[in-house]
Write an enzyme that holds these catalytic residues in place. Structure first.
Site, mmCIF file in Angstrom:
data_model
loop_
_atom_site.group_PDB
_atom_site.id
_atom_site.type_symbol
_atom_site.label_atom_id
_atom_site.label_comp_id
_atom_site.label_asym_id
_atom_site.label_seq_id
_atom_site.Cartn_x
_atom_site.Cartn_y
_atom_site.Cartn_z
ATOM 1 N NE ARG A 40 0.169 -9.064 -5.537
ATOM 2 C CZ ARG A 40 -0.480 -9.748 -4.614
ATOM 3 N NH1 ARG A 40 0.190 -10.497 -3.755
ATOM 4 N NH2 ARG A 40 -1.796 -9.683 -4.508
ATOM 5 C CG ASP A 78 -6.964 2.209 -1.903
ATOM 6 O OD1 ASP A 78 -6.925 1.028 -1.520
ATOM 7 O OD2 ASP A 78 -6.856 2.545 -3.099
ATOM 8 C CB SER A 126 -3.643 1.923 -2.253
ATOM 9 O OG SER A 126 -4.197 2.890 -1.417
#
Ligand code: BGC
Length: 684
Positions: free
Chosen positions: A306, A344, A291
């Site tokens: 990132r 997620d 996630s």
């Protein structure tokens, strides 16, 4: 004279208008427009009807009509409560508005409302009339008011959100990433099989196996481990991914021992007998819920853009996280193939679609937990950047459904702060975070940050000499009669030292004298003997922060609902009425949204606040808000990852590949996949 001219003259002639008020004879008005005749009370038909009623002897027809009217009225009175509302002539009066809190010591409606929502004791009454107490109340209200987020700001933000969504669909590297996921169908509850899923995305790492029963239900076995802080900020990817692989190994040994041992045995035979010996290995397909923002280039391929939520391993950025995990799994010789890479939110969307009631597919999967994000079903034709992407970045697109799930990565909405609210606490939190200027929406909405915002607000008051927060002098209701004091080693003095769960405890505290809040302050945060007034002040600020987060969450939901046009014309007008004005919405008109995360689950009134804000968006309004169904997709990411692994199997395994340990796969498995593709419900 032409009628129009004559009409004009009639209007501007005072003499004539005065004669009209004395009921002018019909011929005078024969050429007036009908609406003027009505206005002047000279409409022929209307007048004659009046005269008939007043002067003529009633005809038999009017007698019958009058009788019928009486019967209907009597019937209404007698059987009224049992009649469906659509047959009721006289609707019951709407319930009286909630009385406002009489003793609330503030004129700011936002702050007043926060007091009023607070349960149990009469809110605001824990303050006394002493100057100290009043100073504390005033200071708390001033800080709470800084978190006010009014309707007009919500609406501006919704428009900017839609603009950034569109930009992200067109261009790579936009503020809102709008990442194509290559998942082009959502399930319908009939899928079956045994799959594995792992979930890395916040505080914990979860490993689970999921048995899909094919009737919208599933069984889940899971283990959970907290991720050590040094692993979150390790030097190398190996440290993190080998840790994850070891957890998978431990899970298999504990929960699928038979399968694990048989796999080890087969491998031993294979290495003993040499290459010529072939025995099929049974390999689990694993959905990897990861996630964080990832540039996906296929269903099980994606490079990390990132880190967020406190993770910071520089070496991983730009690497394929599926390959990194597979490498460590292979190093331990585990019978596991990483079949799908899943955010997620995508998992939540899939899981909600698998389990949601009725035949409506789900539009949006959203997480309001440690982080926040949403994934939704978008038209393929609108994801124009797909065709512009260099072939190394773009994967194969299955265009059979004409749709694809897009991971918005809305945590970075409005990083340039054109519409987001900014308080001094937001500003300092961001400046001292490990990713300043990034994830600005997430920093105002999600669980990772709300506790820290509150901590900063509280500590500002503590440092302010003129505000008697946690100071003994005003502790007139301090029932332990000891000095209020913040211990030197209190985590309140440390960055991230206040957990967001404290917001839920304080905002929902209905114990006498806010004992629960004071006890938590004492036990967890080293604030001994806080007074009821202290707790009242802290709770007010906590509620304001939580409410702002919920209203901001509504911005994201509203933007997705509006931009996908899901609230277009309802297919049918609601017909059934359950109670006073509460019409049921037709199943076809429902816009289904799956949510998960600690905030929606535990923060008091979070959904209610979201709904309130949705009603304030004109494109949604009261009616649209009622068509939006929000449902918790608990453990959604695990089940969703398993479902995507199921879809991915078709691509990855092919007919000659190892069978799934689910056993009952093979031809049947193929059948399920075909069925899954045929019965996709993405057309919500
Ligand atoms: C990540 C998202 C994730 C969300 C919720 C954010 O920080 O960037 O990828 O979906 O948290 O876990």
């Amino acid at each position: 004279m032409p009628a129009s001219l004559r009409h004009l003259r009639t209007l501007s002639d005072p003499a004539r208008s005065s004669s009209l008020s004395r009921v002018a004879p019909y011929p005078e008005h024969d050429q007036e427009l009908p609406f003027l005749q009505e206005l002047h009370g000279t409409n022929k038909r209307k007048t004659s009807w009046r005269i008939t009623l007043k002067l003529d002897r009633p005809s038999p027809a009017s007698l019958v009509a009058a009788l019928l009217l009486v019967v209907v009225v009597v019937l209404q009175l007698l059987v009224y409560p049992r009649l469906p509302a659509s047959f009721q002539l006289f609707r019951p009066a709407p319930p009286p508005p909630q009385p406002s809190c009489p003793s609330v010591p503030t004129y700011n409606p936002f702050v007043q409302e926060l007091y009023c929502r607070a349960p149990a004791h009469t809110p605001g009454t824990l303050y006394s009339r002493s100057p100290h107490s009043m100073a504390l109340a005033a200071a708390a209200e001033r800080v709470a008011a800084e978190f006010e987020y009014p309707a007009e700001q919500i609406n501006r933000a919704v428009h900017e959100f839609i603009r950034e969504m569109d930009e992200g669909l067109e261009t790579q590297g936009a503020t809102m990433s709008q990442i194509p996921t290559y998942v082009t169908a959502v399930p319908n509850g009939t899928e079956k099989g045994l799959y594995m899923a792992v979930d890395l995305g916040g505080t914990n790492f979860r490993v689970c196996s999921i048995q899909l029963h094919g009737n919208s239900t599933f069984s889940l076995t899971q283990s959970k481990v907290k991720i050590p802080h040094d692993i979150m900020t390790a030097k190398t990817s190996h440290e993190l991914f080998s840790f994850l692989a070891k957890q998978i190994e431990a899970f298999l040994k504990t929960h699928h021992e038979e399968h694990y041992t048989s796999h080890v045995e087969k491998r031993r035979r294979q290495s003993y007998m040499g290459k010529a010996y072939h025995e099929e290995l049974e390999v689990f397909s694993l959905g990897f819920t990861f996630s964080f923002p990832v540039q996906q280039s296929g269903i099980n391929k994606g490079t990390l853009i990132r880190w967020t939520k406190g993770f910071d391993i520089q070496e991983t950025i730009g690497k394929d996280v599926c390959a990194l995990l597979q490498k460590e799994i292979d190093a331990l010789h585990l019978p596991v193939r990483v079949a799908a890479l899943v955010n997620d939110t995508v998992g939540t969307l899939m899981a909600r679609s698998y389990t949601s009631p009725g035949k409506t597919g789900t539009l949006l999967g959203a997480i309001f937990g440690t982080g926040t994000n949403g994934a939704y079903v978008e038209k393929l034709s609108r994801i124009t950047k797909l065709s512009k992407m260099a072939s190394k970045d773009a994967g194969d697109v299955d265009d059979s459904t004409g749709e694809m799930i897009v991971n918005t990565e809305w945590g970075s909405f409005d990083n340039h702060l054109s519409v987001l609210p900014v308080t001094p606490y937001d500003r300092s939190l961001d400046a001292e975070s490990n990713n300043p200027g990034i994830q600005m929406f997430e920093k105002r909405v999600s669980g990772m940050f709300l506790g820290e915002i509150l901590r900063r607000a509280i500590m500002d008051l503590v440092r302010d000499q003129s505000v008697p927060l946690f100071s003994d002098e005003h502790s007139n209701q301090n029932d332990v009669h000891s000095t209020t004091n913040i211990h030197d080693d209190s985590s309140l003095y440390k960055q991230w030292g206040l957990d967001t769960s404290f917001l839920s405890i304080a905002s929902g505290d209905n114990s006498v004298g806010l004992k629960a809040t004071r006890q938590t302050l004492d036990n967890e945060y080293g604030v001994s003997a806080a007074s009821a007034e202290d707790a009242e002040a802290v709770r007010l600020i906590a509620s304001a922060i939580g409410k702002r987060a919920a209203r901001l969450s509504a911005v994201a939901i509203a933007a997705v609902v509006i931009s996908t046009g899901k609230l277009g014309a309802p297919k049918d007008i609601a017909t059934t009425t359950t109670h006073a004005g509460d019409a049921e919405i037709n199943e076809d008109d429902i816009v289904d949204i799956g949510v998960d995360g600690s905030l929606v689950e535990f923060y008091p009134n979070f959904e209610e606040y979201i709904r309130e804000a949705l009603r304030e968006v004109p494109e949604i309004g009261v009616r649209g808000e009622r068509r939006i169904r929000i449902g918790i997709a608990k453990d959604g990411s695990g089940v969703g990852a398993a479902l995507i692994a199921l879809v991915a199997d078709r691509v990855g395994k092919g007919p000659t590949s190892p069978t799934s340990p689910g056993g009952a796969v093979g031809g049947f498995f193929q059948q399920i996949l075909e069925h899954l593709n045929r019965s996709v419900r993405t057309r919500v």
